[in-house]
Design a protein around this motif. Structure first.
Motif, mmCIF file in Angstrom:
data_model
loop_
_atom_site.group_PDB
_atom_site.id
_atom_site.type_symbol
_atom_site.label_atom_id
_atom_site.label_comp_id
_atom_site.label_asym_id
_atom_site.label_seq_id
_atom_site.Cartn_x
_atom_site.Cartn_y
_atom_site.Cartn_z
ATOM 1 N N PRO A 224 37.348 32.050 44.854
ATOM 2 C CA PRO A 224 36.101 31.964 44.081
ATOM 3 C C PRO A 224 35.310 33.258 44.175
ATOM 4 N N THR A 225 34.275 33.357 43.379
ATOM 5 C CA THR A 225 33.291 34.414 43.549
ATOM 6 C C THR A 225 32.368 34.034 44.700
ATOM 7 N N LEU A 289 42.390 28.520 36.586
ATOM 8 C CA LEU A 289 41.347 27.825 37.334
ATOM 9 C C LEU A 289 41.163 28.439 38.718
ATOM 10 N N ARG A 290 39.908 28.649 39.095
ATOM 11 C CA ARG A 290 39.617 29.132 40.438
ATOM 12 C C ARG A 290 38.544 28.239 41.061
ATOM 13 N N PRO A 291 38.483 28.164 42.391
ATOM 14 C CA PRO A 291 37.473 27.332 43.041
ATOM 15 C C PRO A 291 36.069 27.687 42.567
ATOM 16 N N GLY A 292 35.272 26.657 42.337
ATOM 17 C CA GLY A 292 33.922 26.831 41.814
ATOM 18 C C GLY A 292 33.828 26.558 40.330
ATOM 19 N N ASP A 293 34.955 26.651 39.610
ATOM 20 C CA ASP A 293 34.949 26.306 38.188
ATOM 21 C C ASP A 293 34.667 24.817 38.027
ATOM 22 N N LEU A 294 34.207 24.433 36.843
ATOM 23 C CA LEU A 294 33.901 23.034 36.563
ATOM 24 C C LEU A 294 35.009 22.435 35.716
ATOM 25 N N VAL A 295 35.468 21.277 36.126
ATOM 26 C CA VAL A 295 36.535 20.567 35.416
ATOM 27 C C VAL A 295 35.889 19.441 34.609
ATOM 28 N N PRO A 339 31.073 28.956 35.221
ATOM 29 C CA PRO A 339 29.662 29.350 35.171
ATOM 30 C C PRO A 339 29.430 30.848 35.366
ATOM 31 N N ASP A 340 30.323 31.526 36.109
ATOM 32 C CA ASP A 340 30.111 32.942 36.433
ATOM 33 C C ASP A 340 31.312 33.783 35.996
ATOM 34 N N GLU A 344 32.945 38.684 40.555
ATOM 35 C CA GLU A 344 34.135 39.275 41.160
ATOM 36 C C GLU A 344 34.701 38.320 42.211
ATOM 37 N N PRO A 345 35.969 37.912 42.084
ATOM 38 C CA PRO A 345 36.552 37.001 43.081
ATOM 39 C C PRO A 345 36.555 37.634 44.476
ATOM 40 N N LEU A 346 36.363 36.804 45.479
ATOM 41 C CA LEU A 346 36.384 37.264 46.861
ATOM 42 C C LEU A 346 37.800 37.672 47.254
ATOM 43 N N PRO A 347 37.935 38.603 48.182
ATOM 44 C CA PRO A 347 39.279 39.002 48.621
ATOM 45 C C PRO A 347 40.021 37.892 49.367
ATOM 46 N N ALA A 348 39.276 36.995 49.990
ATOM 47 C CA ALA A 348 39.888 35.878 50.715
ATOM 48 C C ALA A 348 38.963 34.673 50.614
ATOM 49 N N TYR A 349 39.548 33.495 50.808
ATOM 50 C CA TYR A 349 38.759 32.266 50.644
ATOM 51 C C TYR A 349 39.228 31.202 51.618
#
Length: 381
Positions: A224-225, A289-295, A339-340, A344-349
């Motif tokens: 995610p960002t 799809l990335r974490p934080g997106d809305l489904v 939403p965003d 910029e996506p984080l390097p790690a999550y």
């Protein structure tokens, strides 16, 4: 309500009413299957959810409209006060002219005086007097026009406010009626039948999730960002709090109340309802799809969850349940929004820590339903 559901409820009511009356023969009734009952329940919940999202959207519009109506009312009051002052100035000029006390009458006497040169020296006074009269009349005309324009706008704004209030009440009543239908239906079922419904729902979700994950449509895992991570941390912190129709925290949530507040906590205001989120936020394919997106779920976009990663979402499912972690395929997928999109996506999550029992409970509530009584206090404001 479908014919099958009506027959089920009617049968239960008749059985209670006439239990003490001997019957010549047991009537033959068509008993709906568990699958049919599940379809009926899902339809009722979807109708309630659709009405709920309409209510939420109208609530936002109504707040904005009330602010605009109040602003126009203040502007109209100022315009009417200014118009009254202009009327007073015009009346004063008319009285002075009638009584021969205006500046103009003084200037005419100067022109008829024995010293015409002196009168010419005072010519600028005549010009000033004429300008004052013109300014007064112009203020009067402009003030009348402004007051009339504001009065028309104020009436239109009030009509719009009343229309929105009516629509809000209708949406609340529709949701309440659908949830009452759910209550009646559940009251007509035995504990074994309710358990069968829950088992059928769970098996259907498991099958849909297995097919979705096997298809590879979700693509690889992404990060995610920074804002997306904050939104997920907020959502995870709400796990276990009850679903309440129309609620947006902090003690309870409906589906879009959870997602909108999660992103608000991350510093980004997004639309309040799932339908507005689907319509206004940038869409992304499921493979991205990335974490934080809305489904978003169902053809009418009446349900929403926030993507946690690894094929799971955090959601406020339905009345009778609590905020929880669910398979992404718990409901029919419509698509996803971001939403965003510029983030910029984080390097790690690392996913946020989840409380014990975060995945426990039904993805669709069958134990009870909660009618939107909370709306009564706000619908007529």
């Amino acid at each position: 309500m479908s014919g099958r559901l009506l027959r089920t409820v009617a049968t239960a009511v008749l059985a209670t009413t006439f239990a003490a009356v001997p019957a010549a023969a047991d009537p033959v009734t068509e008993k709906p299957t568990v699958s049919e009952l599940l379809t009926d329940l899902q339809t009722l919940y979807r109708q309630a959810a659709a009405a709920g999202e309409t209510y939420n959207a109208t609530e936002v519009q109504l707040k904005t409209q009330r602010t605009e109506t109040a602003r126009l009312g203040r502007e109209l009051a100022k315009a009417r006060n200014a118009l009254a002052d202009s009327h007073g100035d015009a009346g004063r000029l008319a009285r002075e002219q009638y009584q021969g006390r205006s500046e103009l009458s003084s200037y005419l006497r100067l022109l008829l005086a024995r010293d015409p040169q002196h009168a010419l020296d005072e010519d600028h006074l005549m010009e000033r007097a004429a300008a004052d009269r013109l300014a007064t009349m112009s203020r009067l005309a402009n003030g009348a026009q402004r007051a009339a324009t504001l009065a028309a706008a104020s009436r239109k704004a009030l009509d719009r406010e009343q229309t929105l209030a009516t629509r809000q009440r209708q949406a609340r009543d529709t949701a309440a009626a659908r949830l009452k239908d759910v209550e009646k239906m559940l009251a007509s079922l035995s504990p074994d039948e309710i358990a069968e419904l829950a088992a059928l729902e769970a098996s259907g979700t498991a099958e849909a999730q297995e097919k979705l994950m096997a298809s590879g449509v979700l693509g690889g895992e992404r990060t995610p960002t920074e804002q997306g991570e904050r939104a997920l941390t907020y959502a995870a912190g709400q796990i276990g709090k009850p679903y309440v129709w129309g609620a947006e925290g902090p003690e309870s949530y409906d589906c879009s109340g959870l997602t909108s507040q999660a992103w608000a906590d991350a510093g980004l205001e997004i639309p309040r309802t799932s339908q507005e989120q689907w319509a206004e936020l940038p869409k992304v394919p499921l493979r991205s799809l990335r974490p934080g997106d809305l489904v978003i779920y169902f053809p009418e976009a009446t349900h929403v969850a926030i993507y946690l990663g690894d094929g799971m979402v955090i959601q406020a499912p339905r009345p009778g349940t609590s905020v929880k972690v669910s398979p992404i395929a718990a409901n029919p997928l419509l698509g996803a929004v971001r939403p965003d999109p510029e983030g910029e996506p984080l390097p790690a999550y690392t996913p946020p820590p989840l409380p014990e029992g975060a995945t426990a409970g039904q993805d669709t509530g069958y134990s009870e339903s909660e009618a939107p009584e909370e709306a009564d206090a706000t619908s007529d404001r």
